[in-house]
Scaffold this active site. Structure first.
Site, mmCIF file in Angstrom:
data_model
loop_
_atom_site.group_PDB
_atom_site.id
_atom_site.type_symbol
_atom_site.label_atom_id
_atom_site.label_comp_id
_atom_site.label_asym_id
_atom_site.label_seq_id
_atom_site.Cartn_x
_atom_site.Cartn_y
_atom_site.Cartn_z
ATOM 1 N N LYS A 281 0.858 -1.198 0.000
ATOM 2 C CA LYS A 281 0.000 0.000 0.000
ATOM 3 C C LYS A 281 0.881 1.231 0.000
ATOM 4 O O LYS A 281 1.992 1.205 0.539
ATOM 5 C CB LYS A 281 -0.876 0.019 1.255
ATOM 6 C CG LYS A 281 -2.102 0.900 1.104
ATOM 7 C CD LYS A 281 -3.202 0.183 0.373
ATOM 8 C CE LYS A 281 -4.433 1.013 0.216
ATOM 9 N NZ LYS A 281 -5.580 0.206 -0.210
HETATM 10 P P1 NAD Z 1 -12.976 8.355 -2.532
HETATM 11 O O1 NAD Z 1 -11.958 9.386 -2.239
HETATM 12 O O2 NAD Z 1 -13.472 8.175 -3.922
HETATM 13 O O3 NAD Z 1 -14.270 8.573 -1.628
HETATM 14 C C1 NAD Z 1 -14.258 8.787 -0.254
HETATM 15 C C2 NAD Z 1 -15.539 9.542 0.081
HETATM 16 O O4 NAD Z 1 -15.661 9.656 1.490
HETATM 17 C C3 NAD Z 1 -15.551 10.971 -0.496
HETATM 18 O O5 NAD Z 1 -16.801 11.230 -1.091
HETATM 19 C C4 NAD Z 1 -15.313 11.836 0.739
HETATM 20 O O6 NAD Z 1 -15.905 13.125 0.622
HETATM 21 C C5 NAD Z 1 -15.963 10.997 1.825
HETATM 22 N N1 NAD Z 1 -15.449 11.296 3.157
HETATM 23 C C6 NAD Z 1 -14.173 11.601 3.515
HETATM 24 N N2 NAD Z 1 -14.101 11.826 4.841
HETATM 25 C C7 NAD Z 1 -15.349 11.641 5.314
HETATM 26 C C8 NAD Z 1 -15.929 11.721 6.606
HETATM 27 N N3 NAD Z 1 -15.193 12.051 7.673
HETATM 28 N N4 NAD Z 1 -17.251 11.471 6.743
HETATM 29 C C9 NAD Z 1 -18.000 11.147 5.681
HETATM 30 N N5 NAD Z 1 -17.514 11.052 4.422
HETATM 31 C C10 NAD Z 1 -16.204 11.301 4.255
HETATM 32 O O7 NAD Z 1 -12.362 7.003 -1.945
HETATM 33 P P2 NAD Z 1 -12.770 5.514 -2.329
HETATM 34 O O8 NAD Z 1 -11.850 5.043 -3.384
HETATM 35 O O9 NAD Z 1 -14.242 5.419 -2.495
HETATM 36 O O10 NAD Z 1 -12.320 4.755 -0.988
HETATM 37 C C11 NAD Z 1 -13.149 4.705 0.161
HETATM 38 C C12 NAD Z 1 -12.683 3.569 1.059
HETATM 39 O O11 NAD Z 1 -12.735 2.351 0.324
HETATM 40 C C13 NAD Z 1 -11.251 3.668 1.578
HETATM 41 O O12 NAD Z 1 -11.190 3.093 2.873
HETATM 42 C C14 NAD Z 1 -10.465 2.805 0.615
HETATM 43 O O13 NAD Z 1 -9.273 2.293 1.189
HETATM 44 C C15 NAD Z 1 -11.474 1.709 0.366
HETATM 45 N N6 NAD Z 1 -11.237 0.969 -0.894
HETATM 46 C C16 NAD Z 1 -11.253 1.580 -2.104
HETATM 47 C C17 NAD Z 1 -11.062 0.837 -3.262
HETATM 48 C C18 NAD Z 1 -11.158 1.447 -4.643
HETATM 49 O O14 NAD Z 1 -11.142 0.669 -5.624
HETATM 50 N N7 NAD Z 1 -11.265 2.741 -4.800
HETATM 51 C C19 NAD Z 1 -10.796 -0.540 -3.177
HETATM 52 C C20 NAD Z 1 -10.793 -1.147 -1.922
HETATM 53 C C21 NAD Z 1 -11.009 -0.373 -0.786
#
Ligand code: NAD
Length: 476
Positions: A107
């Site tokens: 990561k």
């Molecule tokens: P992203 O940046 O696209 O979205 C995150 C969202 O959460 C945003 O809309 C942001 O405004 C919101 N946010 C941030 N802080 C917040 C808070 N305190 N309260 C409420 N909302 C809040 O990120 P993502 O890619 O969707 O990732 C989200 C989670 O999923 C992370 O933990 C990431 O590690 C996990 N994840 C993502 C992927 C992927 O393919 N993108 C894969 C596996 C796991």
């Protein structure tokens, strides 16, 4: 960890790992070898922006190299630190083992608030960070393959891929150095939606077994279930949209940075998403109750809670008040180890992160394979498949004519049956299969062993067993 104190993210992952290992029979010392993070590289680099040099700090943690390349996203967020990337890298190791993608765990992260920079500045910063990692083989198609995570997406992956290609002009597999790229830069159909789609497939598989549904004190199917989602980003938006559009779930709450929207009759996920993209927040969205203290909506009554934003949001301060009987961890580490104890005690069923959000790495695996094979999925078979189907359809048409009034083909059968699968359909089918099989492997342990009370422990046992088998095969 001190008793009663909230563990850090990495401590949480270790505690959960230890709980599972205590129920296993690993050779002495192997447990430690699997648990520890192999290496973490910290880099500080400068970029000249707005007439001055700005110094940035980034990390790439490699948790386990029992299989290579190692795989894991790159996160852009202010809170990134070594503890966080190491915890996330460990989760990647277990996640890849659980869904049988042939990777070790890694990561990366950059301490930055991406909203503080314009596109050109972000490109300069991303390329410079990528340069630092590429020159140490911490981005490399056969050694370390990043993907998007919080704060990064297709655009950043395209910059990273291009930076690698510039530095490795004769590497024919250059495009496989990173996944989550846009289609025109070697990406794959269905990668953007993959993690949210995987959450949907995970819930479908959960609801297929009435015993699992009963464990959460629920009944029936997904249709009509009340869902609260935190974070309407890549993962949260796709999960909520698919559950609403295709499974009849009712999205009663959406929690974002600037508060939460709540409507017991259901929110229009696409409309909220558009509003968020345009206004940068959800605050003034019409036709819904807005609650400034967003996190409190995690505690509202609902059937399914989907934390899809960041880690540690369900912790020892609010766990006892969480009413949802079923939590699916779309984000990584949203429930701390302390909260996990409280929720398990209450009988809350948690579908763990290492499984729930594995859709992203699964489709990343398909993209990496596509890049290495230099051909899109379905290109060779699609028309041949259609031609074979044509044979059956023409026989059925003959039967149709022969039987007259007595029998006829169903409307649309011909069109639906004749069409060979395109890349998106193949990707979704591969993802669905992966999510079902991985869930079944957890379910077998969950139902099959008296000493395993929860899905998370079951997931760790399956994953650790596979990593251990891989080390044993290497003679360790
Ligand atoms: P992203 O940046 O696209 O979205 C995150 C969202 O959460 C945003 O809309 C942001 O405004 C919101 N946010 C941030 N802080 C917040 C808070 N305190 N309260 C409420 N909302 C809040 O990120 P993502 O890619 O969707 O990732 C989200 C989670 O999923 C992370 O933990 C990431 O590690 C996990 N994840 C993502 C992927 C992927 O393919 N993108 C894969 C596996 C796991």
């Amino acid at each position: 960890m001190k008793v009663g104190k909230e563990p850090s993210f990495r401590e949480s992952v270790d505690l959960m790992f230890n709980r599972a290992v205590a129920l296993m029979d690993l050779p002495p010392g192997l447990e430690e070898k699997i648990r520890v993070c192999n290496a973490t590289y910290t880099v500080r680099f400068g970029v000249r922006l707005r007439g001055k040099i700005h110094t940035f700090t980034g990390y790439r943690a490699v948790h386990s190299e029992h299989m290579e390349p190692v795989k894991g996203g790159i996160r852009f967020a202010e809170a990134v630190d070594q503890d966080e990337v190491e915890a996330l890298a460990a989760l990647m190791t277990y996640k890849c083992a659980l869904v049988e993608t042939p990777f070790g765990g890694s990561k990366g992260g950059l301490c930055i608030n991406p909203r503080d920079y314009d596109e050109h500045e972000l490109e300069q910063i991303t390329r410079r960070f990528a340069y630092e990692l590429i020159k140490r083989d911490l981005i490399n198609p056969s050694q370390n393959v990043p993907a998007p995570d919080m704060g990064t997406g297709e655009r950043e992956m395209a910059w990273i891929a291009d930076q690698y290609a510039r530095m490795n002009t004769t590497d024919i597999n250059a495009r496989a150095c990173v996944t989550g790229k846009p289609l025109n830069a070697g990406g794959i159909h269905g990668r953007v939606e993959a993690t949210g789609r995987g959450v949907q497939y995970a819930l479908r598989e959960f609801f297929r077994d009435p015993r699992d549904v009963a464990k959460a004190g629920l009944t029936g199917k997904l249709d009509g279930k009340r869902v609260i989602v935190q974070g309407l980003g890549n993962v949260g938006y796709h999960a909520a949209k698919f559950l609403q559009d295709e499974d009849g779930a009712i999205i009663t709450g959406i929690i974002e940075r600037d508060g939460a929207l709540f409507d017991p009759k259901g929110l229009d996920v696409s409309a909220v998403h558009e509003w968020l993209a345009k206004h940068g927040g959800v605050a003034d969205f019409p036709d819904a109750t807005h609650c400034a203290e967003g996190a409190s909506v995690l505690e509202e009554d609902c059937d399914i809670l989907i934390p899809a934003a960041l880690e540690g949001v369900i912790n020892m301060t609010n766990a006892a008040r969480i009413k949802a009987p079923l939590i699916i961890e779309a984000a990584n580490g949203p429930v701390t180890a302390g909260a996990d104890d409280i929720l398990r005690e209450k009988g809350t069923v948690i579908i763990p992160d290492m499984y729930a959000n594995a859709g992203g790495v699964t489709v990343s695996y398909f993209e990496w394979v596509k890049n290495l094979s230099h051909i899109r999925f379905g290109r060779m078979q699609r028309r041949q498949e259609e031609a074979r189907h044509e044979l059956i359809v023409s026989e059925l048409e003959r039967l149709d004519r022969y039987l007259g009034e007595a029998w006829s083909m169903s409307p649309n059968f011909k069109d639906k049956y004749l069409r060979g699968a395109d890349e998106l359909e193949l990707v979704r089918s591969g993802l669905d299969d992966t999510m079902r099989i991985a869930y079944q492997s957890m379910r077998e342990v969950w139902h099959g062993r008296d000493d395993v009370q929860d899905l998370r422990t079951a997931a760790y046992i399956v994953a650790i067993e596979r990593v251990a088998a891989s080390y044993r095969a290497k003679g360790l």
